[in-house]
Design a protein around this motif. Structure first.
Motif, mmCIF file in Angstrom:
data_model
loop_
_atom_site.group_PDB
_atom_site.id
_atom_site.type_symbol
_atom_site.label_atom_id
_atom_site.label_comp_id
_atom_site.label_asym_id
_atom_site.label_seq_id
_atom_site.Cartn_x
_atom_site.Cartn_y
_atom_site.Cartn_z
ATOM 1 N N ARG A 117 0.839 -1.209 0.000
ATOM 2 C CA ARG A 117 0.000 0.000 0.000
ATOM 3 C C ARG A 117 0.874 1.260 0.000
ATOM 4 N NH1 ARG A 117 -5.251 -1.435 0.977
ATOM 5 N NH2 ARG A 117 -5.887 0.654 1.590
ATOM 6 N N GLU A 118 1.971 1.225 0.754
ATOM 7 C CA GLU A 118 2.893 2.365 0.808
ATOM 8 C C GLU A 118 3.592 2.550 -0.544
ATOM 9 O OE1 GLU A 118 6.895 3.741 3.230
ATOM 10 O OE2 GLU A 118 5.545 2.287 4.156
ATOM 11 N N ILE A 119 4.002 1.447 -1.155
ATOM 12 C CA ILE A 119 4.679 1.517 -2.456
ATOM 13 C C ILE A 119 3.733 2.096 -3.510
ATOM 14 C CG2 ILE A 119 5.734 0.178 -4.312
ATOM 15 C CD1 ILE A 119 6.633 -1.834 -2.103
ATOM 16 N N ILE A 120 2.488 1.611 -3.537
ATOM 17 C CA ILE A 120 1.502 2.102 -4.507
ATOM 18 C C ILE A 120 1.218 3.589 -4.286
ATOM 19 C CG2 ILE A 120 -0.920 1.937 -5.225
ATOM 20 C CD1 ILE A 120 -0.652 -1.135 -4.733
ATOM 21 N N SER A 121 1.136 3.987 -3.029
ATOM 22 C CA SER A 121 0.908 5.396 -2.719
ATOM 23 C C SER A 121 2.045 6.274 -3.239
ATOM 24 C CB SER A 121 0.762 5.572 -1.211
ATOM 25 O OG SER A 121 0.626 6.927 -0.879
ATOM 26 N N LEU A 122 3.289 5.823 -3.079
ATOM 27 C CA LEU A 122 4.431 6.597 -3.564
ATOM 28 C C LEU A 122 4.474 6.666 -5.092
ATOM 29 C CD1 LEU A 122 7.100 5.468 -0.988
ATOM 30 C CD2 LEU A 122 6.237 7.788 -1.330
ATOM 31 N N ILE A 123 4.076 5.592 -5.754
ATOM 32 C CA ILE A 123 4.004 5.623 -7.218
ATOM 33 C C ILE A 123 2.958 6.651 -7.640
ATOM 34 C CG2 ILE A 123 3.258 4.333 -9.265
ATOM 35 C CD1 ILE A 123 4.548 1.842 -7.992
ATOM 36 N N GLY A 124 1.803 6.638 -6.988
ATOM 37 C CA GLY A 124 0.744 7.595 -7.306
ATOM 38 C C GLY A 124 1.188 9.031 -7.109
ATOM 39 N N LYS A 125 1.895 9.294 -6.030
ATOM 40 C CA LYS A 125 2.380 10.660 -5.763
ATOM 41 C C LYS A 125 3.430 11.080 -6.781
ATOM 42 C CE LYS A 125 1.412 10.587 -0.844
ATOM 43 N NZ LYS A 125 1.973 10.371 0.492
ATOM 44 N N THR A 126 4.353 10.177 -7.090
ATOM 45 C CA THR A 126 5.425 10.489 -8.039
ATOM 46 C C THR A 126 4.861 10.796 -9.425
ATOM 47 O OG1 THR A 126 6.957 9.075 -6.829
ATOM 48 C CG2 THR A 126 7.549 9.610 -9.092
ATOM 49 N N ALA A 127 3.887 10.004 -9.854
ATOM 50 C CA ALA A 127 3.332 10.149 -11.206
ATOM 51 C C ALA A 127 2.128 11.081 -11.249
ATOM 52 C CB ALA A 127 2.921 8.778 -11.733
ATOM 53 N N ASP A 128 1.709 11.581 -10.097
ATOM 54 C CA ASP A 128 0.497 12.405 -10.019
ATOM 55 C C ASP A 128 -0.688 11.643 -10.615
ATOM 56 O OD1 ASP A 128 -0.871 14.666 -9.185
ATOM 57 O OD2 ASP A 128 -0.636 15.676 -11.122
ATOM 58 N N ALA A 129 -0.785 10.354 -10.219
ATOM 59 C CA ALA A 129 -1.822 9.463 -10.744
ATOM 60 C C ALA A 129 -2.933 9.267 -9.719
ATOM 61 C CB ALA A 129 -1.201 8.117 -11.095
ATOM 62 N N ASN A 130 -4.123 8.973 -10.224
ATOM 63 C CA ASN A 130 -5.285 8.692 -9.387
ATOM 64 C C ASN A 130 -5.393 7.178 -9.206
ATOM 65 O OD1 ASN A 130 -6.164 11.465 -9.399
ATOM 66 N ND2 ASN A 130 -6.750 11.111 -11.517
ATOM 67 N N ILE A 131 -5.040 6.700 -8.021
ATOM 68 C CA ILE A 131 -5.024 5.263 -7.763
ATOM 69 C C ILE A 131 -5.831 4.972 -6.495
ATOM 70 C CG2 ILE A 131 -3.615 3.219 -7.347
ATOM 71 C CD1 ILE A 131 -1.252 4.766 -8.637
ATOM 72 N N ILE A 132 -6.787 4.061 -6.632
ATOM 73 C CA ILE A 132 -7.575 3.594 -5.492
ATOM 74 C C ILE A 132 -7.096 2.182 -5.170
ATOM 75 C CG2 ILE A 132 -9.885 2.978 -4.687
ATOM 76 C CD1 ILE A 132 -10.939 5.052 -6.760
ATOM 77 N N VAL A 133 -6.793 1.935 -3.908
ATOM 78 C CA VAL A 133 -6.309 0.626 -3.488
ATOM 79 C C VAL A 133 -7.411 -0.053 -2.686
ATOM 80 C CG1 VAL A 133 -4.506 -0.602 -2.226
ATOM 81 C CG2 VAL A 133 -3.965 1.527 -3.412
ATOM 82 N N GLY A 134 -7.835 -1.231 -3.153
ATOM 83 C CA GLY A 134 -8.877 -1.983 -2.461
ATOM 84 C C GLY A 134 -8.438 -2.400 -1.069
ATOM 85 N N PRO A 135 -9.388 -2.575 -0.151
ATOM 86 C CA PRO A 135 -9.035 -2.940 1.227
ATOM 87 C C PRO A 135 -8.361 -4.302 1.336
ATOM 88 C CG PRO A 135 -11.417 -3.039 0.900
ATOM 89 C CD PRO A 135 -10.830 -2.452 -0.346
#
Length: 184
Positions: A117-135
């Motif tokens: 979840r932390e890795i995906i969040s950092l990718i989203g921030k770096t790329a300015d992407a809209n990413i929703i992570v399922g629970p």
């Protein structure tokens, strides 16, 4: 009167071009030879559009210069992929058959034993992407990536833990368990 003549002339030319050049269905069999030295990707794409009849949209990266590409008698799609790669861009095929060329933000990460979840969040921030992570997306990974397009990194990281990336439209991505997709 001159304005009307210009409009009519533009309409006639527009009809001519759309029916002869752009109205044709793309031919997957078209073969090309490229002798490129210091040309912008946009020029190469335009040439391949004209030869193949394909719908190719340059979203980003058209100004990048291809310094040397010499290939003979290859399928136009392969030539396009080589040119796009040399320009540090990415070629995607949309659902409707339109090919898009973009230059996604490359990512560089080195994460030992880190929450997905932390890795995906950092990718989203770096790329300015809209990413929703399922629970249901949990677990840890050790990741070391260098200059990888952010979308490729996201897909690979999700896949490493058995998850998938789903495009929702309008630039929103979801990372989910593929088993749960049939329930949605």
């Amino acid at each position: 009167m001159k304005t009307i003549a210009k409009i009519l002339c533009g309409t006639v030319l527009s009809s001519f071009w759309s029916s002869t050049t752009f109205g044709q269905a793309p031919s997957l069999d078209t073969r090309v030879t490229l002798n490129i030295a210091d040309q912008e990707l946009s020029q190469v794409v335009q040439y391949l559009r004209e030869r193949s009849g394909a719908n190719i949209v340059l979203l980003q990266g058209g100004e990048h210069v291809i310094h040397d590409l010499q290939i003979k008698d290859v399928y136009w799609r392969d030539a396009l992929e080589y040119a796009v790669q040399l320009a540090d861009c990415v070629l995607d095929e949309e659902r409707n058959g339109v090919l898009t060329v973009s230059r996604p933000t490359p990512v560089k990460f080195d994460f030992p034993d880190t929450s997905i979840r932390e890795i995906i969040s950092l990718i989203g921030k770096t790329a300015d992407a809209n990413i929703i992570v399922g629970p249901e997306v949990t677990g840890t990974l050790s990741v070391r990536l260098a200059n990888v397009p952010w979308r490729d990194a996201l897909e690979s990281i999700a896949k490493a833990r058995g998850f998938t990336v789903v495009e929702e439209g309008r630039g929103i991505l979801r990372v989910v368990d593929p088993a749960l997709l049939s329930e949605q």
